[in-house]
Design a protein around this motif. Structure first.
Motif, PDB file in Angstrom:
ATOM      1  N   GLY A 101      -2.310   1.342  -4.466  1.00 53.17           N
ATOM      2  CA  GLY A 101      -1.121   1.342  -5.304  1.00 53.17           C
ATOM      3  C   GLY A 101       0.148   1.278  -4.468  1.00 53.17           C
ATOM      4  N   GLY A 102       1.198   0.815  -5.060  1.00 50.03           N
ATOM      5  CA  GLY A 102       2.476   0.725  -4.371  1.00 50.03           C
ATOM      6  C   GLY A 102       3.567   0.472  -5.378  1.00 50.03           C
ATOM      7  N   GLU A 103       4.470  -0.418  -5.025  1.00 53.19           N
ATOM      8  CA  GLU A 103       5.554  -0.747  -5.946  1.00 53.19           C
ATOM      9  C   GLU A 103       5.049  -1.316  -7.236  1.00 53.19           C
ATOM     10  OE1 GLU A 103       8.194  -3.379  -3.962  1.00 53.19           O
ATOM     11  OE2 GLU A 103       9.018  -1.794  -2.752  1.00 53.19           O
TER      12      GLU A 103
ATOM     13  N   ASN B  49     -12.056   9.870   5.861  1.00 50.55           N
ATOM     14  CA  ASN B  49     -11.467   9.360   4.618  1.00 50.55           C
ATOM     15  C   ASN B  49      -9.954   9.592   4.580  1.00 50.55           C
ATOM     16  OD1 ASN B  49     -11.273  12.076   4.138  1.00 50.55           O
ATOM     17  ND2 ASN B  49     -12.274  12.027   2.146  1.00 50.55           N
ATOM     18  N   PHE B  50      -9.352   9.816   5.743  1.00 52.52           N
ATOM     19  CA  PHE B  50      -7.902   9.950   5.858  1.00 52.52           C
ATOM     20  C   PHE B  50      -7.463   9.274   7.155  1.00 52.52           C
ATOM     21  CE2 PHE B  50     -10.041  13.734   7.362  1.00 52.52           C
ATOM     22  CZ  PHE B  50      -9.520  13.923   8.633  1.00 52.52           C
ATOM     23  N   THR B  51      -6.195   8.932   7.242  1.00 50.02           N
ATOM     24  CA  THR B  51      -5.705   8.195   8.407  1.00 50.02           C
ATOM     25  C   THR B  51      -4.894   9.045   9.364  1.00 50.02           C
ATOM     26  OG1 THR B  51      -3.774   7.503   7.136  1.00 50.02           O
ATOM     27  CG2 THR B  51      -5.637   5.975   7.221  1.00 50.02           C
TER      28      THR B  51
ATOM     29  N   ARG C  17       0.846  -1.176   0.000  1.00 47.53           N
ATOM     30  CA  ARG C  17       0.000   0.000   0.000  1.00 47.53           C
ATOM     31  C   ARG C  17       0.890   1.238   0.000  1.00 47.53           C
ATOM     32  NH1 ARG C  17      -5.110  -0.973   0.811  1.00 47.53           N
ATOM     33  NH2 ARG C  17      -5.590   1.019   1.729  1.00 47.53           N
ATOM     34  N   SER C  18       0.328   2.324  -0.389  1.00 48.67           N
ATOM     35  CA  SER C  18       1.068   3.562  -0.438  1.00 48.67           C
ATOM     36  C   SER C  18       0.195   4.677   0.128  1.00 48.67           C
ATOM     37  CB  SER C  18       1.463   3.856  -1.888  1.00 48.67           C
ATOM     38  OG  SER C  18       2.348   4.935  -1.935  1.00 48.67           O
ATOM     39  N   LEU C  19       0.705   5.886   0.129  1.00 43.90           N
ATOM     40  CA  LEU C  19      -0.013   7.022   0.682  1.00 43.90           C
ATOM     41  C   LEU C  19      -0.171   8.132  -0.342  1.00 43.90           C
ATOM     42  CD1 LEU C  19       1.829   7.412   4.110  1.00 43.90           C
ATOM     43  CD2 LEU C  19      -0.437   6.439   3.745  1.00 43.90           C
ATOM     44  N   ASP C  20      -1.268   8.832  -0.234  1.00 39.48           N
ATOM     45  CA  ASP C  20      -1.471  10.089  -0.940  1.00 39.48           C
ATOM     46  C   ASP C  20      -1.502  11.187   0.107  1.00 39.48           C
ATOM     47  OD1 ASP C  20      -1.608   9.470  -3.632  1.00 39.48           O
ATOM     48  OD2 ASP C  20      -3.745   9.024  -3.567  1.00 39.48           O
TER      49      ASP C  20
END
Length: 90
Positions: free
Chosen positions: A88-90, A60-62, A28-31
């Motif tokens: 999305g991620g690698e 809707n955010f962490t 997982r990735s971050l926006d």
């Protein structure tokens, strides 16, 4: 010669188990969303702390980060960053 009782693997866990046939993990990735909040007051903040976690599906955010806390700035405005997880991620 260095002797140690344990060796610790600190790389990606899927790489460690690749030799036994496990598939690559979906990382997982971050926006990040930047938000400027105006007129909070010269010595005031928008958030109660520099970093506030939101571990609930209610948001809707962490995580929210207000850098004005870190830098000790005296400004009428502040900048927040909201972190959102994504598939999305690698």
């Amino acid at each position: 010669e260095i002797k140690c009782g344990h060796t610790y693997f600190t790389g990606p866990i899927d790489q460690y188990f690749a030799h036994v046939g496990y598939d690559k993990l979906e990382y997982r990735s971050l926006d990040f969303e930047r938000k400027v909040v105006r007129d909070v007051g010269k010595n005031n903040y928008h958030l109660p702390a520099s970093v506030v976690n939101y571990p609930s599906a209610k948001y809707n955010f962490t995580r929210a980060v207000e850098y004005k806390h870190f830098l000790g700035q005296a400004s009428n405005h502040t900048v927040l960053f909201y972190e959102r997880s994504k598939d999305g991620g690698e």
